[in-house]
Design an enzyme around this catalytic site. Structure first.
Site, PDB file in Angstrom:
ATOM      1  N   ALA A 140       0.904  -1.137   0.000  1.00  0.00           N
ATOM      2  CA  ALA A 140       0.000   0.000   0.000  1.00  0.00           C
ATOM      3  C   ALA A 140       0.938   1.180   0.000  1.00  0.00           C
ATOM      4  O   ALA A 140       2.114   1.008   0.228  1.00  0.00           O
ATOM      5  CB  ALA A 140      -0.841   0.002   1.260  1.00  0.00           C
ATOM      6  N   CYS A 141       0.450   2.369  -0.300  1.00  0.00           N
ATOM      7  CA  CYS A 141       1.369   3.498  -0.245  1.00  0.00           C
ATOM      8  C   CYS A 141       1.745   3.792   1.198  1.00  0.00           C
ATOM      9  O   CYS A 141       1.089   3.359   2.131  1.00  0.00           O
ATOM     10  CB  CYS A 141       0.714   4.742  -0.839  1.00  0.00           C
ATOM     11  SG  CYS A 141       0.390   4.600  -2.593  1.00  0.00           S
ATOM     12  N   SER A 142       2.819   4.539   1.365  1.00  0.00           N
ATOM     13  CA  SER A 142       3.164   5.030   2.691  1.00  0.00           C
ATOM     14  C   SER A 142       3.180   6.546   2.650  1.00  0.00           C
ATOM     15  O   SER A 142       3.610   7.137   1.657  1.00  0.00           O
ATOM     16  CB  SER A 142       4.533   4.507   3.113  1.00  0.00           C
ATOM     17  OG  SER A 142       5.495   4.825   2.133  1.00  0.00           O
TER      18      SER A 142
END
Lengths: 374, 261
Positions: free
Chosen positions: A12-14
């Site tokens: 997932a993005c951070s």
């Protein structure tokens, strides 16, 4: 026949943000360490940083970071446009490290400019004029893309893991009083240099984790106000939406939060009469700016850093406060890596913004009390 | 710090989750029964790869239950698929604590993030403070396997979402309950809550009930364990004193009509 094991990407993005509420500038060492700690959330197809208080020596000039692809044509055309429309007081190639692990870096140039408005453009505010020129470049000059267009701030981004992008742009040599960072795991569009986060217009930046299923609606609505999405990434709309709502229409963040992530109708029904009218009106008037789909974002501009998730928090966001430092992060561990001890760590309720403002400046409190989770 | 031969320390600084879990497994296979993890910063799945230790092969002492003490902030899915071991966190935990755990115990001396106890099918999780969104989402039970999640503070929205079994206890210590959509889609198990919860805070698939003697026995037991794990400045009797409500699903198949035609 043996079936090949499906290799699941656990990603997932951070997102990460750090702000010194007394406006003291600090180096990016901690922020880079923190975003690198969430390496696993991205997949190397995008990383970026926004830094505020970056260019005090050019405080009064718009700092344009522009990326050029292909041959020299795009830069020549852009230079011509800039020279026609601005006083360019200084320009240079963005310092970059040759050895960093980033694929196919484009030419990135920075310009410090003052608007040189002519004719009926004189009726425009400086900010509106700059937005118009940024859109002109993005729309009309092939292979030129403006990364960043605010004063005394800048966005650095590209393809690679955020720690590699930081190394490429030599971010350890910069200081700022707000840093936001993003590690990308692209979902619906390709990973390319222009599509990395944060997205920026003037000094507004947005780093986003999630997917915006209302992108088409949002984009068409913003086009009516002169914003054109050219970077092939859904998150771009949030940057233009905050510029429209917060700068041009001067709405406060708590109202903007109710536009992006409105309460469900049932919850609106339970509110007292005046609030009910306001919330219902916001839903009707700004329906095309409702951000549908899961999101956690860190929005920033001068003097303020804002964290917000969708109303049912389908993407994570943790806040931490230690003295004059406030942190926002996808994961608490990244905050603890920078600041082992925290006065407070909590996760905001969905749709309720955390607004971190400069002490004594900005509007309202330093940090909005959301939920005393300890 | 080490008192016994079978105690070991791992410094997690700079280790990836694979390296860390590999080390934990190696130590456990070579006889460690208590493992202290220092400088943990976001490594995921701690405790996961110890599954086969509880089975008969692969272990110097089959059936050994390891105790892992975590110093720092463990990453997501702490104790995922945990099978009989014990994990204690001296601090906060992130999202997905006890994801699909089968047996054992997780104790968090702090708060935990979203989806705490997600899909748990056995074992016990104790959180001293609050939890984030969707605690106990899709928790389930089968025959003698009945998972337990005890939360000292409060929870954010969607506690017990799609819960199919197990027990959740929300003690509301030093907190008011502002969560909405509690028990949305719930069709099994039970949630006990101490403190005020309005009707509008509940999902459409649940109702509130008063406690019977069996419930009181369960709560006494859970709260007893909670006060053993944490010193929260209030004893078992005082926690138990006060109004609890019981939340149960009103239908075993709330979506039955959606999927039949």
């Amino acid at each position: 026949m043996r079936r090949k094991m499906y290799e699941k990407e656990i990603s997932a993005c951070s997102i990460f943000g750090a702000m010194n509420i007394e406006g003291e500038r600090f180096t990016g060492e901690g922020v880079i360490k923190a975003i690198a700690n969430m390496h696993l959330r991205g997949n190397g197809l995008g990383g970026g940083f926004a830094i505020y208080g970056l260019y005090p020596e050019y405080e009064y000039y718009y700092a344009l970071h522009i990326m050029f692809r292909g041959n020299e044509g795009a830069k020549k055309e852009t230079d011509a446009l800039l020279n026609r429309s601005f006083d360019v007081v200084h320009d240079e190639e963005m310092p970059s490290g040759e050895r960093a692990n980033v694929p196919d870096p484009p030419l990135v140039w920075r310009y410090f400019v003052a608007p040189d408005k002519k004719g009926k453009d004189k009726l425009l505010s400086d900010d509106d004029y700059v937005v118009q020129k940024v859109m002109d470049i993005n729309l009309r000059i092939e292979n030129a893309h403006v990364f960043s267009s605010g004063k005394n701030m800048g966005v650095f981004k590209g393809v690679g893991y955020p720690e590699d992008v930081a190394e490429y742009f030599q971010l350890d040599s910069y200081r700022g009083h707000i840093w936001t960072a993003h590690g990308r795991f692209p979902t619906n569009t390709q990973g390319w240099w222009g599509g990395a986060h944060p997205f920026c217009i003037l000094d507004w930046t947005v780093a986003h984790n999630g997917e915006i299923s209302s992108y088409g609606t949002n984009r068409r609505y913003l086009e009516m106000f002169g914003y054109h999405c050219t970077l092939n990434t859904d998150s771009e709309v949030i940057a233009y939406a905050v510029d429209l709502l917060m700068r041009r229409q001067n709405l406060p963040m708590d109202v903007v939060a109710k536009i992006f992530a409105p309460p469900v109708w049932e919850a609106i029904e339970r509110e007292e009469e005046s609030k009910k009218i306001l919330l219902a009106m916001l839903r009707r008037v700004y329906a095309p700016l409702l951000i549908n789909g899961p999101f956690a974002v860190i929005i920033a501009h001068h003097g303020e850093m804002i964290g917000l998730t969708d109303r049912i928090r389908l993407r994570p966001l943790t806040a931490g406060v230690r003295g004059k430092m406030t942190y926002l992060s996808s994961e608490e561990a990244a905050i603890r890596l920078v600041s082992k001890k925290l006065d407070r760590a909590w996760t905001p309720n969905g749709g309720e913004p955390i607004v971190v403002s400069l002490d004594g400046g900005g509007r309202g409190e330093k940090v909005d009390e959301v939920i005393p989770f300890a | 710090m080490l008192r016994e031969e079978n105690e070991m320390v791992i410094d997690a600084s700079g280790l990836t989750y694979k390296e860390l879990n590999g080390l934990i497994r190696d130590r456990a296979l070579s006889g460690a029964e208590k493992i202290f993890l220092r400088n943990v910063y976001g490594q995921r799945y701690i405790g996961t790869r110890l599954y086969s230790l509880t089975q008969t092969q692969n272990s110097s002492k089959p059936g050994t239950r390891i105790e892992i003490e975590v110093w720092g902030t463990p990453g997501n899915d702490l104790g995922a698929f945990l099978d009989g071991h014990r994990v204690v966190v001296h601090g906060n935990a992130q999202d997905g604590v006890g994801n699909t755990m089968n047996d054992g115990e997780i104790v968090v001396e702090g708060r935990a993030g979203d989806i705490t106890g997600m899909s748990m099918r056995g074992g016990e999780v104790f959180i001293r403070d609050g939890v984030g969104y969707r605690g106990a989402v899709h928790m389930k039970e089968y025959l003698n396997k009945r998972p337990l999640l005890v939360i000292g503070g409060t929870a954010q929205d969607f506690l017990g979402e799609y819960m199919a079994g197990g027990v959740v206890v929300l003690l509301g210590l030093n907190a008011t309950h502002s969560a909405n959509f509690i028990g949305t889609g719930m069709h099994g198990g039970v949630i006990y809550i101490k403190g005020k919860v309005g009707k509008h805070q509940l999902g459409k698939e649940v109702g509130t009930f008063s406690l019977n003697e069996k419930d009181k026995k369960i709560l006494e037991d859970c709260v007893g364990k909670f006060t053993e794990h944490f010193d929260v400045g209030i004893d078992q009797k005082d926690i138990l004193h006060g109004d609890f409500i019981k939340i149960l699903p009103v239908s075993k198949r709330p979506y039955g009509r959606v999927y039949t035609y």
